[in-house]
Design a protein around this motif. Structure first.
Motif, mmCIF file in Angstrom:
data_model
loop_
_atom_site.group_PDB
_atom_site.id
_atom_site.type_symbol
_atom_site.label_atom_id
_atom_site.label_comp_id
_atom_site.label_asym_id
_atom_site.label_seq_id
_atom_site.Cartn_x
_atom_site.Cartn_y
_atom_site.Cartn_z
ATOM 1 N N ILE A 49 3.340 11.681 4.193
ATOM 2 C CA ILE A 49 1.881 10.876 4.406
ATOM 3 C C ILE A 49 3.162 9.805 5.469
ATOM 4 O O ILE A 49 2.219 9.731 6.324
ATOM 5 N N GLN B 122 1.733 1.906 -3.540
ATOM 6 C CA GLN B 122 1.503 2.543 -4.341
ATOM 7 C C GLN B 122 0.641 3.895 -3.985
ATOM 8 O O GLN B 122 0.590 4.531 -4.753
ATOM 9 N N GLU B 123 1.337 4.200 -2.800
ATOM 10 C CA GLU B 123 0.381 6.026 -2.452
ATOM 11 C C GLU B 123 1.611 6.006 -3.284
ATOM 12 O O GLU B 123 1.035 7.421 -3.133
ATOM 13 N N LYS C 132 4.581 11.119 -6.184
ATOM 14 C CA LYS C 132 5.204 12.287 -5.133
ATOM 15 C C LYS C 132 6.346 12.655 -5.355
ATOM 16 O O LYS C 132 7.264 11.732 -5.309
ATOM 17 N N HIS D 221 -6.524 8.407 2.097
ATOM 18 C CA HIS D 221 -5.068 7.656 1.323
ATOM 19 C C HIS D 221 -5.799 6.444 0.435
ATOM 20 O O HIS D 221 -4.879 5.832 0.922
ATOM 21 N N GLY D 222 -7.175 5.890 0.046
ATOM 22 C CA GLY D 222 -7.020 4.829 0.090
ATOM 23 C C GLY D 222 -7.091 3.626 0.479
ATOM 24 O O GLY D 222 -7.916 3.900 1.801
ATOM 25 N N ASP D 223 -6.904 2.707 -0.376
ATOM 26 C CA ASP D 223 -6.356 1.073 0.649
ATOM 27 C C ASP D 223 -5.908 1.440 2.139
ATOM 28 O O ASP D 223 -5.882 0.423 3.118
ATOM 29 N N LEU D 224 -4.994 2.413 2.491
ATOM 30 C CA LEU D 224 -4.126 2.129 3.846
ATOM 31 C C LEU D 224 -4.925 2.364 4.782
ATOM 32 O O LEU D 224 -4.741 1.545 5.924
ATOM 33 N N MET E 147 1.139 -1.079 0.136
ATOM 34 C CA MET E 147 0.177 -0.105 0.387
ATOM 35 C C MET E 147 0.824 0.979 0.435
ATOM 36 O O MET E 147 0.351 2.261 -0.872
ATOM 37 N N MET E 148 2.244 1.341 1.089
ATOM 38 C CA MET E 148 2.576 2.486 0.425
ATOM 39 C C MET E 148 3.433 2.919 -0.700
ATOM 40 O O MET E 148 3.414 3.623 -0.854
#
Ligand code: ZN
Length: 144
Positions: A89, A76-77, A81, A109-112, A73-74
């Motif tokens: 973040i 992906q996030e 950036k 932050h979506g899936d996080l 997830m990290m």
């Protein structure tokens, strides 16, 4: 389906099909972190452009469900950036995991958000934060 079932599904999906898993061809920095309490071991590789943007990130290793899912997830996030955005973040995520900020901020932050349940299990928090500390260390190389 309850919200905790949904979060469980998201975690398992990232564990079974981790994003950005593998070796990076063009590496600016790589760091390895482990969590002896659980046996998690992760190698994180990043490629940062001259414009201070994280262009590519990959990881691999042996880690539990939470650790692998959190790392997936990290990546992906943060991919694509700027270092300033990433710093923000990472700071926010670690604050939530330490209980210093409400977990609702993760919903941005979506899936996080799926990791918010981990806070109730202090021993698993280290699993969730391992890759974030690795990223923090990798990013420290670019601080001016
Ligand atoms: Zn673990």
């Amino acid at each position: 389906m309850s919200i905790s079932d949904l979060y469980q599904e998201i975690l398992l999906d990232h564990y079974r099909h981790p994003k950005n898993y593998g070796e990076l061809q063009c590496v600016s920095t790589s760091v390895e972190h482990e969590n002896p309490l659980c046996g998690d071991r992760i190698k994180l590789m990043v490629y940062v452009s001259e414009r201070q943007k994280l262009e590519q990130i990959k990881f691999h290793g042996q880690a539990c469900t939470i650790c692998t899912a959190s790392c997936s997830m990290m990546t992906q996030e943060v991919v694509g950036k700027t270092l300033g955005e990433i710093e923000q973040i990472v700071h926010e995520f670690l604050q939530v995991m330490r209980g210093e900020q409400d977990s609702s901020v993760l919903e941005r932050h979506g899936d996080l958000a799926a990791l918010s349940g981990v806070i109730q299990f202090p021993i698993r928090v280290k699993c969730a934060t391992l890759s974030w500390h690795a990223l923090e260390e990798a990013m420290a190389n670019y601080k001016i």
